[in-house]
Structure formats: structure tokens, C-alpha cells
Design an enzyme around this catalytic site. Sequence first.
Site, PDB file in Angstrom:
ATOM      1  N   ASP A 477     103.200 -48.970  -2.575  1.00 65.43           N
ATOM      2  CA  ASP A 477     102.808 -48.831  -3.981  1.00 65.43           C
ATOM      3  C   ASP A 477     104.041 -48.616  -4.879  1.00 65.43           C
ATOM      4  O   ASP A 477     105.133 -48.269  -4.403  1.00 65.43           O
ATOM      5  CB  ASP A 477     101.864 -47.626  -4.098  1.00 65.43           C
ATOM      6  CG  ASP A 477     100.884 -47.745  -5.259  1.00 65.43           C
ATOM      7  OD1 ASP A 477     101.105 -48.581  -6.147  1.00 65.43           O
ATOM      8  OD2 ASP A 477      99.893 -46.991  -5.268  1.00 65.43           O
ATOM      9  N   ASP A 547      93.857 -52.158  -9.872  1.00 62.78           N
ATOM     10  CA  ASP A 547      93.201 -50.854  -9.695  1.00 62.78           C
ATOM     11  C   ASP A 547      91.797 -50.888 -10.252  1.00 62.78           C
ATOM     12  O   ASP A 547      91.018 -49.972 -10.023  1.00 62.78           O
ATOM     13  CB  ASP A 547      93.987 -49.768 -10.438  1.00 62.78           C
ATOM     14  CG  ASP A 547      95.069 -49.176  -9.556  1.00 62.78           C
ATOM     15  OD1 ASP A 547      95.152 -49.555  -8.379  1.00 62.78           O
ATOM     16  OD2 ASP A 547      95.840 -48.340 -10.054  1.00 62.78           O
TER      17      ASP A 547
END
Length: 731
Positions: A477, A547
Amino acid sequence: MILFKPETQVFHISNKYISYIMEIEEGGYLAHLYFGKKVNDYSGNFKYPRMDRSFSPNLPNAKDRLFSLDTLMMEYPGNGFGDFRESAYNLKHGDGSTITDFRYKSHRIQKGKEKLFGLPATYGNEEEAETLVIQLEDKEKGLLLELSYTIFQEYAALTKSARIINNGETKTKIKKLASQSIDFPNQDLDLLHLNGTWGRECQIVREKIEYGTKVLDSKRGSSSHQQNPCLILAQPQTTEFQGEAFSFCLIYSGNHEMVIQKDPYKQTRIIMGINSFNFDWQLNPNEMFQTPEVVLSYSSSGLNKLSAVTHDFFNYHLIRGDFKGKERPTLINNWEATYFDFDEEKLLNIIDEAKDLGIEMFVLDDGWFGKRENDDSSLGDWFENRGKIKNGLSQLANQVHSRGMKFGIWYEPEMISEDSNLFRQHPDWALSVPGRERSPSRSQYVLDFSRKDVRENIYRQMKELLNEVEIDYIKWDLNRNMTDVYSAILPSDQQGEVFHRYILGLYEFLENLVEEFPNILFESCSGGGGRFDAGMLYYMPQTWTSDNTDAIARLKIQYGTSMIYPISSMGAHVSAVPNHQTGRNTSMDIRGNAAMAGVFGYELDITQLKEEEKKEIKEQVAFYKEHRRLMQFGRFIRLRSPFEENDVAWMFVAEDQSEAMVFYYRVLAEASYPLVHLQLSGLKEEWIYESEEMTAAGDELMNLGFYIDPNLFGDYATKRFYFKRISPCLE
Ligand code: DGJ
């Protein structure tokens, strides 16, 4: 595939689909002639016409006024000798001058494709690809420019990159060096690009290219949610199914710049590469600078075909390693299920439930390391948090494996929290300008990955854990963009190199990691699709697309992403309702159908679901597993766009056309709704296909199509159709 004709001084790069033609023009300047549908043999008739134009300078010692770089279609334009349009490069020499004069020197044609030094790139062996390298030189400064072109036998695609070698005696500052430039002759063109932000990535923008200059870029240190590093040019009449279209995709994960310029003669120039903003690079004598690569693809039959080219090309000539072309596991990720609030027991309950539902991998997201209880701390401390996982990660991994599942874990290696042991020991490892305070984002700073010592520390920490715990998958990430960009170890006059050195450092790290741990499946992520680019795909075959897990929002995000990137690379999960990003309530059915058009997974607390929901999930998982090859690697065809309609549809067709999966989604319900019918595509006309609902020949399904049940009721309705060929020809 690559020809040079000395009589006409023409380079013709071609395969059975495309031609790319250049010519060495007067004075040794390299002119661009054509990129598009294959022509068998170029006669030489498309030479740029000669005419005297006012205010268009001529070459030094010109015999007449008929030739000027001002309007010529150029292959890699520079400014200083009459081309006043956008330049592909800008160099500042030791004497302060900024004029560089690259003229043809020589060329070589070679089988296969060489690796790009330190950068991700497409690959092809001697049977698959051929490369042309054209050398241009500035004799005065001793600079050599090498332009590389690789054509692949089986794809309507070619790759381009550039590099400069300083054979001179003084250093030169590179202020700009584009990966590629191309000019299109007078014609109307549309520009399509993928714009967005967090939670709303890859929104398709289509606009007419107008006179003047447009710049699409990222200055965020990564390829960004805001502007994906790719664009498409299309004829105004081009649709998903017809018309010409060209795509350009930069294989790079840092600051990028795409310049679209239409000159007064209606010629369109596209320049792409590293962003020249805050960039310069000191090129000392005997040094070389290599640009990232750009992939150019072409279709004469619409955008779907164009996407199919990059999908296949990326699946088989960019993505590498054990997972290339391999079916990807279904997964459950605990992020939206627990966020930071988990312990071993909670995780084991999720794992047990997941096993019952047939899910193949458990991914432990953020919060397992240091003393991380929220997003304020511990980035940089990559050791396990025993407070949360009392028997340790190894044990947890064993528990997962003992249930016949795989185990994955989350990392954010490029970041550092102020509240971390690493920061307390090495505050100077975060990017920062001496004497100035840093700007936090999500309470974290960016580690200076341009530094070897920084990378080595993080690598060592990761390696220790990966050697100890049996890990099958890593989600990598990146949850902020770069500010305070300055490196403590570079001299003041080289600070313009930091952005790019960071990316080179990242690539070096990733290369070592994937080489040392070839069995790990990597998924890249940057708060979703903030770094969904071809550079990351070279190391990590998957990317977390967004997301935003809301099924309706995902229709646009996934539709846009699919313009360039293969479905096998797009992570897509079913999450809880109301959705955590939009608050929307949708059925399990549509959440499943949206996520199945990607690498499928779940991200919700499955222990809290009702029995009927679990039953539905079990069926979805079984269905996806049965058909995942088709969805991950079949030909993806967009039928109806969420950017244009309330009715959205796409489908997948197997390579041998023997089966197809069709998904339909209706966003909002309306009374007296018009009838909707879907006309399929990509099937074999004469074959008979059968689904639960109907039996029909391919030509009928493609030309007449079929109606969607008019009794579908309510917002966010969906249907899925699986077709299988039942006989080779009409009876
Ligand atoms: C952003 C990612 O996109 C999410 O999926 C999750 O991993 C969080 N970061 C964790 O901090």
C-alpha cells in the site's frame, strides 16, 4: 518486421496489424510519417510537402525557404531550430545554452528486446519481437540520443523509449526528456483520459482536441488517482465497436506529464514521459539516462478492440513471474470487516467462516505490526504486534494453511510514522527540507526511497518476517503523496533528481523482492487505484482498483480502468451495506456481479451475516471459481457504458469463443421503463449457445440480442447470463 530503405531513408516498422513509419528528412532530422493500420509497402509518397511559410525559420545554410521544422511532423522534436511547438526534450549545457541539435547518426535493428536499465518494461524474445534503435547526435556537445522502438509479432502494439548518453566533456542538465513524441497529420481527434480522485478513480473524460496545448499530469510523486498515466486518441465517430483509436500508456509510477498539442495546421502532437516539473538530472560525461517506456496500441475497430490489445499485451508481455496467466485466488480481506479493531480470535472466526464459504485466501490488512492501533503510528516498524495476535503471525499463518487456505498480509513499506521506533532512530530518513517542518498526510511521512540505506533497512525487516512466516500474498500500500521532496544525501544542485531517484529506488527494491520471493502474489495499492499503472504491474500482477467498494460506483471505476488495464489485474471485493464509502444499500447479488468483473474477493465481517447471505456468498464463490478463467483472462467487451446510460453491461468471451459471461446492471429504477435489450459481441456467428434462459445462435445473440426481463424491480438491479456453446453449427 522492421525495414530501412536507404533510397528513401524511410524506416517502416510493421506487423500484420500496424505500421509505424519515419523518415530521415533534410538535414538529418527525424520526421514522423504515420502510425496506424498496416500498409504493406510504403511508396515514399507521403513526404511532408515543401512550402514557404512566413515566420517559419529555415535550417542553417538552407538553399531555399521551403523547408522548416516549424510545421514538419517530427519524431522527437526539440526546440531551437524552428519547431516552436512542444519539445520532447530540454537540455541545459555547461555553457548555459539550451539549444541541442539532434541529427541522424546511425541505426541498428535487432531481434528481441533488451531490458530497460533500472525500469519496468514490456518484454519479448527473439521470435516475438524486433527492435529498432535510431541514434541521433548533437556533434557540438557530444550527446547521443537513442530512440528505441520494439514491435511485437502478435499485437497491434509497439513500445517506445529514449535515452541520452553523454559522450562529451562537460556535464549537461536534463530538464526534460520525454519517453515518446508523435505527430498526427491534420484531422479531428478526440482525447479520452482517465481522471479522478480517491474513491473515484479512472473516470473517463472524452473531449474534442482543440487548438492549443493541454497538459495532463501528476506532480504527486506517484502516478495518482487524479490522472492515470495513459490516454487514448480516437476519431470523433469512434465507438466501442467501430472507428480508429490509439492508446498510449506510460510504464512509470512517478510524476508524469502528457502534453496534447494541436497546432494551427490541425496537426496533433502527443508527448509523454516523466513530468518536467521539479525535474532535472545531471548527466556527467560517460553517463546515460534512460526514460521509461510507452506502449502504443492501435485499433481500427473501436475502443473494445483497443483495450483487448493492451489487456493481452500486459497479461503476457508485462506481467511476469509465477502468476503470469494464472488464475488468481478468491480472498477475504479483514480491512472493512474490522479496520484496526481485531485480535486473533476475531480473525480466526472470519477465517473459519471464509473456509466454509469456499474462499481460498485470508488477507490480514493494516494493523498487525509495531503498536499500530490506529493510523497514527508504527509505519516503519515491521515486526508483529503480539498484543493483537497473541500466538504470533507464524501460528496464524499455520492456522490458515491448516484449513487449506492461503495467507496474505498488508505492508506499507515506503512510509514512516512519526510515532515509530524507526522515526525516533532516523528522523532524517523521511523526505524533508532542512529547516522546514514536514507536512503530514494520514499522520505519516514518506521515507526517502532514493536512499540505499533506507531501502536496505526496510528490505531487511520485510525479509526477516517473510522468512519466518509463510506468506502467500502481499498487499503493498501507499497512503499519501509526496511533499517536502528533498533528500538529505544529494547535493543541492541535484535535488531535482529526487522524485525520479525515489521511483528508481522503489523499482530496485521491488525487483529484488519479487526475485527473492517468487511464490508470493503481490497486489499493489495506493488508497485504492492511486498507483494503478503499468510500472507497478511489472512487479505486481494485481492492483486494488479503488477503496470505493460500492457496487454502483465500481461500475464506472472498473469500466474506466478496463480501457487500458486487464481484468486479471483489477482487485474487486464485495463489501458490507450500507457501503462504507457512499452509504448506499445494494443487494448481495449486484455486489457480487460487480466484483466478479475483477479479481474477486470479500471485505466484510462474514461472521455477522444472516444465513441466506452466507448461502448467497457460497454460491457466488463457487460460481466465480468455476468461471474465473473466463473472467480473469477472457476477452472483456464493454456493451453499455455507465458514463452514458442507466443500463450498464459488459461481457467476457473465452479465447476459443466457446463460452461467454454477460453482466447487466441497471442503476436506477423508473416507472414505465423502456425495454432494454442487449446485443452481444465476440461470439461465433454459426455456433449455438445455451444459457439457463435461452438457446440461440451466435449471430442471433449478436444481431438481435435479447430483452432484459422487464419485470426487474427496484434500484440497483442486475442479471448475469452464462452462455456455453452446445453445437458447432446450426442444425
Ligand atoms: C488503504 C487501502 O486502499 C485499504 O484497502 C486499506 O488497506 C487501508 N489503506 C489500510 O490502511
